[in-house]
Scaffold this active site. Sequence first.
Site, PDB file in Angstrom:
ATOM      1  N   CYS A 182      35.622  39.266  36.789  1.00  0.00           N
ATOM      2  CA  CYS A 182      36.572  39.827  35.817  1.00  0.00           C
ATOM      3  C   CYS A 182      35.951  39.764  34.415  1.00  0.00           C
ATOM      4  CB  CYS A 182      37.896  39.055  35.862  1.00  0.00           C
ATOM      5  SG  CYS A 182      37.896  37.521  34.912  1.00  0.00           S
ATOM      6  N   CYS A 209      34.281  35.305  40.769  1.00  0.00           N
ATOM      7  CA  CYS A 209      35.070  36.326  40.081  1.00  0.00           C
ATOM      8  C   CYS A 209      34.197  37.094  39.087  1.00  0.00           C
ATOM      9  CB  CYS A 209      36.235  35.656  39.348  1.00  0.00           C
ATOM     10  SG  CYS A 209      37.293  36.820  38.467  1.00  0.00           S
ATOM     11  N   ASP A 238      55.411  42.639  43.621  1.00  0.00           N
ATOM     12  CA  ASP A 238      55.345  42.482  42.164  1.00  0.00           C
ATOM     13  C   ASP A 238      55.768  41.058  41.879  1.00  0.00           C
ATOM     14  OD1 ASP A 238      58.402  42.934  42.448  1.00  0.00           O
ATOM     15  OD2 ASP A 238      58.135  42.293  40.387  1.00  0.00           O
ATOM     16  N   HIS A 264      42.148  37.325  33.736  1.00  0.00           N
ATOM     17  CA  HIS A 264      41.562  36.738  34.940  1.00  0.00           C
ATOM     18  C   HIS A 264      42.559  36.731  36.101  1.00  0.00           C
ATOM     19  CE1 HIS A 264      39.584  34.050  37.736  1.00  0.00           C
ATOM     20  NE2 HIS A 264      40.745  33.425  37.815  1.00  0.00           N
ATOM     21  N   ASP A 279      62.361  49.033  37.761  1.00  0.00           N
ATOM     22  CA  ASP A 279      63.447  48.417  38.527  1.00  0.00           C
ATOM     23  C   ASP A 279      64.754  49.046  38.055  1.00  0.00           C
ATOM     24  OD1 ASP A 279      63.934  47.316  36.076  1.00  0.00           O
ATOM     25  OD2 ASP A 279      63.838  45.235  36.730  1.00  0.00           O
ATOM     26  N   SER A 280      65.857  48.704  38.705  1.00  0.00           N
ATOM     27  CA  SER A 280      67.106  49.419  38.421  1.00  0.00           C
ATOM     28  C   SER A 280      67.867  48.828  37.255  1.00  0.00           C
ATOM     29  CB  SER A 280      68.004  49.363  39.642  1.00  0.00           C
ATOM     30  OG  SER A 280      68.430  48.027  39.844  1.00  0.00           O
ATOM     31  N   CYS A 316      35.512  36.030  33.294  1.00  0.00           N
ATOM     32  CA  CYS A 316      34.486  35.237  34.008  1.00  0.00           C
ATOM     33  C   CYS A 316      33.073  35.762  33.767  1.00  0.00           C
ATOM     34  CB  CYS A 316      34.787  35.201  35.504  1.00  0.00           C
ATOM     35  SG  CYS A 316      36.249  34.226  35.888  1.00  0.00           S
TER      36      CYS A 316
HETATM   37 ZN   LIG Z   1      37.798  35.854  36.451  1.00  0.00          ZN
END
Ligand SMILES: [Zn+2]
Length: 376
Positions: free
Chosen positions: A311, A309, A271, A340, A89-90, A314
């Site tokens: 991930c 999920c 973002d 997660h 970012d600036s 998980c």
């Molecule tokens: Zn997860």
Amino acid sequence: MYTLLTKNGHARRGEFKTVHGTVQTPAFMNVGTAAAIKGGISSYDLVDLKCQVELCNTYHLHVRPGDDLIYELGGLHRFMGWERPILTDSGGFQVFSLASLRKIKEEGVYFNSHVDGRKIFMGPEESMRIQSHLASTIAMAFDECVENPSTHEYSKHSCERTTRWLYRCKDEMERLNARHDTINKHQMLFGINQGCVFEDLRIAHMQEIAKLDLDGYAIGGLAVGESTEEMYHIIDMVEPFMPAGKPRYLMGVGTPGNIIEAVARGVDLFDCVMPSRNARHGHLNTWSGIRNIMNAKYQKDDTPIDEECDCPTCRRHSKAYLRHLFKANEMLAMRLAVMHNLYFYNTLMEKIREALEQGTFPEFRDRYSTLLDTRI
Ligand SMILES: [Zn+2]
């Protein structure tokens, strides 16, 4: 360079080529404020979490450890050990939100550091020089993020100054990219649309900055206190004036529902600190809504945070274990929870892209837009 692959209504599936690799859009940029994702997430974790772009904050890195030091060490990619695209970012947003005793002049902003109070000046040229030192893939233009509420008169003057600053940013970046000792000579510049909540200012400013043929365009100054309806309305107003051949970035947004709704309105990049911040408070995103892992009902729950999920958290751990880690103030609680949530956001974007490719995004939006923001 941005290539539009397909559209469902206003929603766009595209590819954005950069010197550090191609970004599949729509994409969510993972926020690593001071060259780190809060919660103990490293660059190699981010690869497993399907992160495509990491966002770092110019102001924070300028104050500590200093952009000169990062430049000396070969730039931010090398410093963090991250090879994929980085957006910086600036510094403008932090200057206006964090710093004390600021004074805005035509040349830039005078303010005191939030770390040690020392006086700092930042204007368009300084912001571009810092971002060039950091050698990010994409640099953001230095702008004033107008407070909401602000008067029409103030917002109009501020937009005009932001446009003048944008011309100075572009000139300075061209000069820096041409230097032999610049680390990333292909650094790209995104302009930022401002105008508070005033339709006429938003549209006029977008038309002005579109003339500069920049690498991408952002909508800034939203998600700062206005209602969700107002935010969606401004995107609807501004979008027709955003160049179709460039990526569009909605800064600082948002919840999964906000992202789905903004994609539906033609936005490509996002973002937000929300997934990592919420995770650190035990608020976890799932495909059936938001769970608070501290809830007593999870004390003996042997199932993962989300059955759907896959991930790293998980795949191995139960709700009961994660709840225990939070209760015991173990550092691992933060790390597992942030992993997660970031994985969830990056997977959300992947599913949005798949739905766009299959032409089923309207059904995806109907099914998930409200559901994912509901507390369960
Ligand atoms: Zn997860």
